[in-house]
Write an enzyme that holds these catalytic residues in place. Structure first.
Site, PDB file in Angstrom:
ATOM      1  N   CYS A 180     -60.271 -23.803  28.060  1.00 40.16           N
ATOM      2  CA  CYS A 180     -59.935 -23.132  29.319  1.00 40.16           C
ATOM      3  C   CYS A 180     -58.414 -23.126  29.419  1.00 40.16           C
ATOM      4  O   CYS A 180     -57.742 -22.873  28.425  1.00 40.16           O
ATOM      5  CB  CYS A 180     -60.586 -23.855  30.499  1.00 40.16           C
TER       6      CYS A 180
ATOM      7  N   ARG B 212     -57.130 -13.339  32.527  1.00 41.86           N
ATOM      8  CA  ARG B 212     -56.321 -14.269  31.729  1.00 41.86           C
ATOM      9  C   ARG B 212     -56.746 -14.209  30.264  1.00 41.86           C
ATOM     10  O   ARG B 212     -55.899 -14.239  29.369  1.00 41.86           O
ATOM     11  CB  ARG B 212     -56.455 -15.693  32.267  1.00 41.86           C
TER      12      ARG B 212
END
Length: 289
Positions: free
Chosen positions: A239, A181
């Site tokens: 995050c 990611r």
């Protein structure tokens, strides 16, 4: 964030001893949550640590907000105090939080309560699995405690970063998401793949063991150092939506390092028009050049 008066972790064995002490004032919070599911309370009702109260990550430890605020904006200070009192937290209590998801949602609870001035908040290391492993019993049904009298501080947004502040950050910025990611190879949740320019990747799995416990302080320190967070360098973390970043803040607390959280995280950044995006591995070149 106020420094905790005790270790932010408690082992299952130590918790069992603590619960057996008639002089101890322990409030247990079950913070079970899985992204994309709404069965946290259902799982709690099916079996939880004796006396534990359910704390809702999405309804009480975050609030609804605009897309540019991210998926899990911080709750309003007054709302968090009301939730803490509903959970039965009183002044002087030891608050122990746990889940069954590698202490991820429990870390959000630890961070939210600690920054709001609750002096003794601990995460059950290894969570529900660790409790079961020592033969700890469970009980079914709901626990509705007497309303607590906890008085929380009002940190507002003074100790966190918002989207406008991120590119002004002069320390190291850590991205706690999975490497694929971070590199922008996949993005299952947000509209754009990639990472914030200049961020370095420290996946949360690097500070946890395979069974979901935190690694030793020496190992955690080495992971921080390898990600560019050397001694005396200010650390910020993000995050996907501000939950895993709170767990990275907990890892920092275990080694005596303060980690400033960007609660909006990638879910806010990627929904902000014009916010710059990087893909691929970390580069120390100035993205504005």
């Amino acid at each position: 964030m106020a420094a905790p008066s005790a270790s932010p972790l408690v082992s299952a064995e130590a918790l069992r001893t603590l619960l057996a002490d008639p002089a101890a004032r322990v409030r247990l919070l079950d913070v079970r949550y899985r992204l994309g599911f709404t069965d946290g309370r259902e799982n709690y009702l099916a079996g939880h640590l004796p006396g534990a109260v359910f704390a809702d990550l999405e309804g009480e430890l975050s609030r609804a907000g605009a897309a540019a605020e991210g998926r899990h904006p911080l709750p309003d200070d007054d709302d968090l105090e009301r939730a803490a009192r509903r959970w039965g937290i009183c002044e002087g209590d030891t608050v122990v939080v746990y889940d069954d998801a590698r202490s991820l949602p429990a870390s959000r609870a630890w961070w939210a309560l600690t920054r709001a001035g609750v002096k003794d908040v601990r995460v059950l290391d290894g969570g529900l699995g660790a409790w079961r492993a020592i033969g700890g019993g469970l009980e079914e049904g709901d626990v509705v405690p007497d309303v607590g009298d906890a008085v929380l501080t009002r940190p507002g947004r003074g100790d966190v970063l918002d989207t406008d502040q991120i590119l002004l950050w002069t320390g190291v910025l850590l991205d706690a998401r999975a490497p694929e990611r971070y590199r922008g190879e996949t993005e299952p949740l947000d509209p754009i793949a990639g990472h914030i320019p200049g961020a370095q990747n420290l996946p949360i799995t690097e500070v946890l063991t395979e069974d979901g416990r935190f690694r030793t302080p020496e190992e955690i320190g080495a992971r921080f150092e390898a990600a560019g967070a050397g001694e005396n360098i200010p650390i910020a973390a993000y995050c996907g939506s501000g939950v895993t970043a709170a767990q990275l803040a907990l890892a920092g607390a275990l080694i005596g390092r303060e980690v400033t959280v960007y609660p909006g995280s990638w879910s806010a950044w990627s929904n902000t028009p014009g916010a710059p995006i990087e893909t691929g591995p970390f580069s120390d070149e100035d993205p504005t050049d």
